[in-house]
Enzyme design. Structure first.
Site, PDB file in Angstrom:
ATOM      1  N   LYS A 123       0.808  -1.219   0.000  1.00 41.61           N
ATOM      2  CA  LYS A 123       0.000   0.000   0.000  1.00 41.61           C
ATOM      3  C   LYS A 123       0.843   1.271   0.000  1.00 41.61           C
ATOM      4  CE  LYS A 123      -4.427  -1.730   1.497  1.00 41.61           C
ATOM      5  NZ  LYS A 123      -5.567  -1.674   2.382  1.00 41.61           N
ATOM      6  N   LYS A 206      -6.220  -9.273  -7.185  1.00 40.75           N
ATOM      7  CA  LYS A 206      -7.299  -9.570  -6.248  1.00 40.75           C
ATOM      8  C   LYS A 206      -8.384  -8.491  -6.334  1.00 40.75           C
ATOM      9  CE  LYS A 206      -7.153  -8.348  -1.873  1.00 40.75           C
ATOM     10  NZ  LYS A 206      -8.092  -8.123  -0.786  1.00 40.75           N
ATOM     11  N   LYS A 209     -11.530  -3.191  -2.803  1.00 42.66           N
ATOM     12  CA  LYS A 209     -12.292  -1.945  -2.709  1.00 42.66           C
ATOM     13  C   LYS A 209     -11.480  -0.798  -3.294  1.00 42.66           C
ATOM     14  CE  LYS A 209     -13.767  -3.057   1.806  1.00 42.66           C
ATOM     15  NZ  LYS A 209     -12.604  -2.892   2.650  1.00 42.66           N
TER      16      LYS A 209
END
Ligand code: ATP
Ligand code: LTN
Length: 343
Positions: A123, A206, A209
């Site tokens: 991230k 994957k 969101k």
């Protein structure tokens, strides 16, 4: 039975704790990889399902959206079939003990452990250090606090969270060794099927969101209306073959996995139904199966969201009940670590 179970003798079932960040609308991956398993197994356990709003602050957020997404996640839990007689649903920030225990765990966690976490590396990749909030690094300490406050035995999550549960065990062991046996060690429960649904636009990534925010065609949201679901599947990536072949390539495999997971059919049946069919036929069948599976969830969702005041009252009441357990664990940790006023 270990020593800590003595404290939970009143409750004969093992404790389950899990959570989802209100960082965007929930998608098919969240349902098939997490929530559906929670619903299926809920009678076996004493369950706590949390909307982890403080974790949603580890990446930039919009205050209005955070509030809406928090209500949405709580309502989706209920709409998917989480029942309030076996499970408790609450919002993380309503119980300050989460932040307080997280601080103590943060102070006890070597920085190297956190810098090595895959999620942190992924991230924060490509971002300058000046632009990444510190919360993204200390994220696992807050997650460990969530789990440890409730003397959790099992944590049902997707494969991507395994490393965070390992850290939770490591930090709990460190506290117990250094200060005395005050924390219960949890175990991860990771499903075999549905643990990894891939993006419709890119079957190598994957379904998430965050990626869906940049490209809505990436994921089917649980609240998408039927015509949107049909359109998203119609545009889903397939393979270069002229028709469905077994074994399939990644795009078709993902569509088949979704169909199989949603209809709970066997692999043989799947092959019998789709071998030689056109991609259009496959896409239509998957879309209709998903629409049918989501219809009752969406109806229930609309019903729950028609009375947000009631939803908020239920969430607040749940937090009041759970705070008793959370505060007791926090007080034990505060006492053994030398903080004043907890004797
Ligand atoms: P974000 O993009 O904000 O990280 P996410 O969509 O990856 O969000 P999380 O809130 O991180 O979702 O995860 C909630 C739960 O859903 C976790 O148990 C996670 O393992 C599971 N999960 C998330 N994405 C998938 C997926 N594509 N397939 C199966 N399970 C998933
Ligand atoms: N990091 C988790 C969300 C999460 C969680 C938890 C899951 C926060 N606290 C406690 C289980 C138990 C994720 O799925 N992204």
């Amino acid at each position: 039975m270990n020593g800590y179970d003595l404290r939970t003798m009143g409750s004969p079932k093992p404790r389950v704790f899990s959570g989802i960040q209100p960082s965007g609308g929930l998608h098919l991956g969240n349902y098939l990889g997490a929530i559906r398993n929670w619903v299926r197994d809920q009678d076996k356990y004493d369950n706590i399902f949390c909307v982890v709003d403080l974790h949603a602050m580890t990446l930039p957020w919009d205050p209005k959206l955070l509030r809406e997404n928090t209500l949405q996640v709580a309502a989706v839990y209920l709409a998917c079939g989480i029942r309030q007689d076996t499970s408790t649903i609450f919002v993380q920030s309503r119980i300050p003990a989460h932040s307080e225990l997280a601080w103590i765990l943060t102070c006890l966690t070597p920085m190297g452990w956190l810098e090595r976490m895959t999620q942190f590396k992924e991230k924060s990749a490509g971002e300058q250090r000046e632009r990444v909030g510190t919360g993204l690094l200390t994220y696992p300490a807050l997650m460990a606090a969530d789990i440890l406050l409730y003397e959790t035995n099992f944590v049902p999550v997707g494969e991507d969270q395994r490393q965070h549960i390992e850290y939770t065990r490591d930090i709990a062991q460190r506290v117990n060794q250094r200060f005395g046996q005050v924390l219960t060690l949890p175990e991860a429960l990771i499903p075999k099927a549905g643990a990894r649904i891939m993006g419709l636009d890119d079957p190598e990534r994957k379904m998430s969101k965050t990626l869906a925010q940049a490209n809505p065609g990436h994921a089917v949201f649980l609240t998408d209306p039927p015509e949107v679901i049909r359109k998203k599947f119609a545009r889903a990536q397939t393979d270069a073959e002229p028709a469905v072949r077994f074994p399939p390539g990644p795009g078709v495999a993902n569509l088949l996995q979704i169909y199989q997971s949603v209809t709970e059919t066997t692999a043989e049946n799947l092959e019998r139904t789709f071998a030689g069919k056109s991609y259009n036929e496959l896409k239509q069948a998957v879309a209709e199966a998903v629409i049918a599976a989501l219809r009752p969830i969406q109806e229930r969702y609309r019903e729950i969201r028609s009375d947000d005041a009631q939803l908020v009252r239920d969430l607040d009441r749940a937090a009041d009940r759970l705070a008793v357990t959370a505060n007791a664990t926090l007080a034990r940790v505060q006492r053994v670590t030398g903080l004043l006023g907890h004797d």
